[in-house]
Design an enzyme around this catalytic site. Structure first.
Site, mmCIF file in Angstrom:
data_model
loop_
_atom_site.group_PDB
_atom_site.id
_atom_site.type_symbol
_atom_site.label_atom_id
_atom_site.label_comp_id
_atom_site.label_asym_id
_atom_site.label_seq_id
_atom_site.Cartn_x
_atom_site.Cartn_y
_atom_site.Cartn_z
ATOM 1 N N GLU A 174 1.053 -1.064 -0.011
ATOM 2 C CA GLU A 174 -0.104 -0.037 0.038
ATOM 3 C C GLU A 174 0.893 1.156 -0.027
ATOM 4 O O GLU A 174 0.658 2.319 0.911
ATOM 5 C CB GLU A 174 -0.906 0.029 1.243
ATOM 6 C CG GLU A 174 -1.899 -1.159 1.076
ATOM 7 C CD GLU A 174 -3.135 -1.228 2.093
ATOM 8 O OE1 GLU A 174 -2.819 -0.577 3.063
ATOM 9 O OE2 GLU A 174 -4.122 -1.750 2.024
ATOM 10 N N GLU A 361 -5.391 -8.218 -1.361
ATOM 11 C CA GLU A 361 -6.121 -8.157 -0.117
ATOM 12 C C GLU A 361 -7.662 -7.851 -0.471
ATOM 13 O O GLU A 361 -7.948 -7.248 -1.130
ATOM 14 C CB GLU A 361 -5.577 -6.888 0.757
ATOM 15 C CG GLU A 361 -4.169 -7.434 1.351
ATOM 16 C CD GLU A 361 -3.618 -6.291 2.473
ATOM 17 O OE1 GLU A 361 -4.765 -5.357 2.899
ATOM 18 O OE2 GLU A 361 -2.432 -5.965 2.431
HETATM 19 C C1 BGP Z 1 -4.441 -3.293 4.692
HETATM 20 C C2 BGP Z 1 -3.220 -3.472 5.203
HETATM 21 C C3 BGP Z 1 -3.092 -4.909 5.966
HETATM 22 C C4 BGP Z 1 -4.364 -5.217 6.888
HETATM 23 C C5 BGP Z 1 -5.713 -4.597 6.261
HETATM 24 C C6 BGP Z 1 -6.819 -4.485 7.397
HETATM 25 O O1 BGP Z 1 -4.557 -1.815 5.022
HETATM 26 O O2 BGP Z 1 -2.156 -3.603 4.354
HETATM 27 O O3 BGP Z 1 -2.121 -5.150 6.704
HETATM 28 O O4 BGP Z 1 -4.366 -4.982 8.022
HETATM 29 O O5 BGP Z 1 -5.438 -3.207 5.589
HETATM 30 O O6 BGP Z 1 -6.636 -3.314 8.051
HETATM 31 P P1 BGP Z 1 -6.987 -3.496 9.343
HETATM 32 O O7 BGP Z 1 -5.990 -4.780 9.898
HETATM 33 O O8 BGP Z 1 -6.503 -2.312 10.134
HETATM 34 O O9 BGP Z 1 -8.430 -3.910 9.719
#
Ligand code: BGP
Length: 462
Positions: A174, A361
């Site tokens: 990201e 993701e």
């Molecule tokens: C993205 C990241 C991840 C992951 C996901 C969910 O932004 O790349 O590392 O964690 O989001 O976010 P969160 O864990 O805050 O729910």
């Protein structure tokens, strides 16, 4: 129209070292920026060299010791791919050493071997929301050009070491998030100026280009991609002012893809830089390095948002301040659910870049209930993922080249934004509570069997 996904489509899940491994100071590992943000990337920054704290991430779900069991569970679901990251601090604990830490390298050898034993293709992120904390305190993070050299040494080391095991790589997770959270993104103080942040981002883009070049040289049969937070914005209204504001909002993240896929800065940034008094230092060598373009685009997608000329409508999302869409429902964490958005995003990116795409993701963070009989009935998660996969299939039928899908957090892990354990994403439940208690025992959720059947039917039963 085909109702199955392509035969070579990669199916799996995505995790990140700092959210699963634990073992934060074992086998020579150095302190990372993630170790110093115990309450997540929006929480306090704690100088752990001088302050003693307990962080839930120190043990996380103990993947560092339990990976054989977890990889076997992924294999049981039928995974053909697992995305994970290498913790830079396991390989170069401070970041500026000449020689790598052998124990750290040995851990990832074992992990990748375990995946390959189960015919699971590793997809490896070089940098996922962590960097050596030492590089922040001693060098000023990515604001310092020297960090490009340190990162290049790290990338070269892992490409050489794992060249026979890992054929799919990503540079920075990201990469566009640094604009919103500079400490985690580029190791800068949160009150840094826009000019400082863009200069640090420039160094990171150069490092990404260098990593692409090295990867192609060292592993000629590998593919290396970038990784974008796919924060697609729709105009809140058809008012031309809103449409234009949305166009600019989308530039905010597409800019990174434009540089990494085309090899140079897009002209629309010239005006932005001028209006914000940003004068980047870009050397001739930097321009050469940027020319090393990625092989594919990867991105995360959780939600869409809206663009508007009225900034007062913004609300806090996970990483971005977003304007909500009045037509969508949201998760328990306020993330708006928009399956059609992923079809739209896939089409938009493919038309813009004409490069293969990888969804690395996507998933639903929710509170789960472990029943007395050891089951977890997470129909909400099944519905979310089913609806998104249906739209991905539509995009493939639209003609978009999609390499694969790795859902976020196939096993419960520590959330990035607030280090919450209660925000569960997994097909596999982990017995762990926010206070750190719990047996860490793994349980299969209802979605485990659902995903298993999706993969075995190549998506036909969605
Ligand atoms: C993205 C990241 C991840 C992951 C996901 C969910 O932004 O790349 O590392 O964690 O989001 O976010 P969160 O864990 O805050 O729910």
């Amino acid at each position: 129209m085909a109702n199955t996904f392509p035969n070579d489509f990669l199916w799996g899940g995505a995790i990140a070292a700092n959210q699963v491994e634990g073992a934060y100071n074992e086998d020579g590992k150095g302190l990372s920026t993630s170790d110093c943000t115990p309450n997540g990337l929006f929480g306090d920054i704690v100088d752990r060299n001088n302050v003693e704290i307990n962080s839930i991430k120190d043990r996380a779900i103990d993947f560092y010791h339990r990976y054989p069991e977890d990889v076997a569970l992924f294999a049981e679901m039928g995974f053909t791919c697992l995305r994970t990251s290498i913790a830079w601090t396991r390989i170069f604990p401070n970041g500026d050493e000449e020689q790598p830490n052998e124990k750290g390298l040995a851990f990832y050898d074992k992990l990748f071997d375990e995946m390959l034993k189960h015919n699971i293709t590793p997809l490896v992120t070089l940098s996922h929301y962590e960097m050596p904390y030492y590089l922040v305190t001693q060098y000023g993070g990515w604001g310092n050009r020297k960090v490009i050299e340190f990162f290049t040494r790290y990338a070269k080391t892992v490409f050489e070491r794992y060249k026979d095991k890992v054929k799919y790589w990503l540079t920075f997770n990201e990469i566009n998030m640094s604009l919103h959270e500079p400490f985690t993104g580029v190791g800068l103080a949160r009150n840094s100026s826009k000019a400082e942040i863009y200069q640090a981002i420039h160094h990171q883009l150069v490092a990404s280009g260098r990593a692409v070049k090295l990867c192609h040289q060292i592993i000629p049969d590998a593919k290396i991609g970038n990784m974008l937070l796919g924060a697609i914005a729709y105009p809140l209204s058809p008012k031309p002012e809103d449409v234009w504001a949305t166009h600019l909002e989308n530039h905010g993240w597409l800019f990174f893809g434009d540089v990494q896929a085309r090899g140079y800065y897009p002209t629309y940034m010239n005006r932005y830089f001028k209006e914000n008094n940003i004068e980047l230092t870009i050397s001739d060598q930097d321009r050469e390095d940027l020319k090393e373009t990625i092989d594919f685009i990867s991105f995360s997608y959780y939600m869409s948002c809206c663009g508007t000329a009225d900034d007062s409508l913004r609300q806090k999302g996970n990483i971005l301040d977003m304007v909500p869409n009045p037509h969508l429902k949201a998760s328990e964490w306020g993330w708006q659910i928009d399956p059609i958005g992923i079809r739209y995003l896939l089409n938009l990116l493919y038309e813009r870049f004409q490069k293969p795409l990888f969804i690395v993701e996507n998933g639903l963070g929710a509170k789960d209930k472990l029943e007395a009989d050891g089951t977890i009935n997470d129909d909400y998660r099944i519905n979310y993922m089913n609806d998104h996969l249906v739209q991905i299939r539509e995009a493939i039928n639209d003609g978009v080249e999609v390499m694969g899908y790795t859902s976020w957090g196939p096993i419960d892990l520590i959330s990035a934004s607030k280090a919450e354990v209660t925000k569960r994403y997994g097909f596999i439940y982990v017995d762990l509570n926010q206070d750190g208690s719990g047996t860490l025992q793994r349980y299969k959720k209802k979605s485990f069997y659902w995903y298993q059947s999706v993969i075995s039917s190549k998506g036909a039963n969605l």
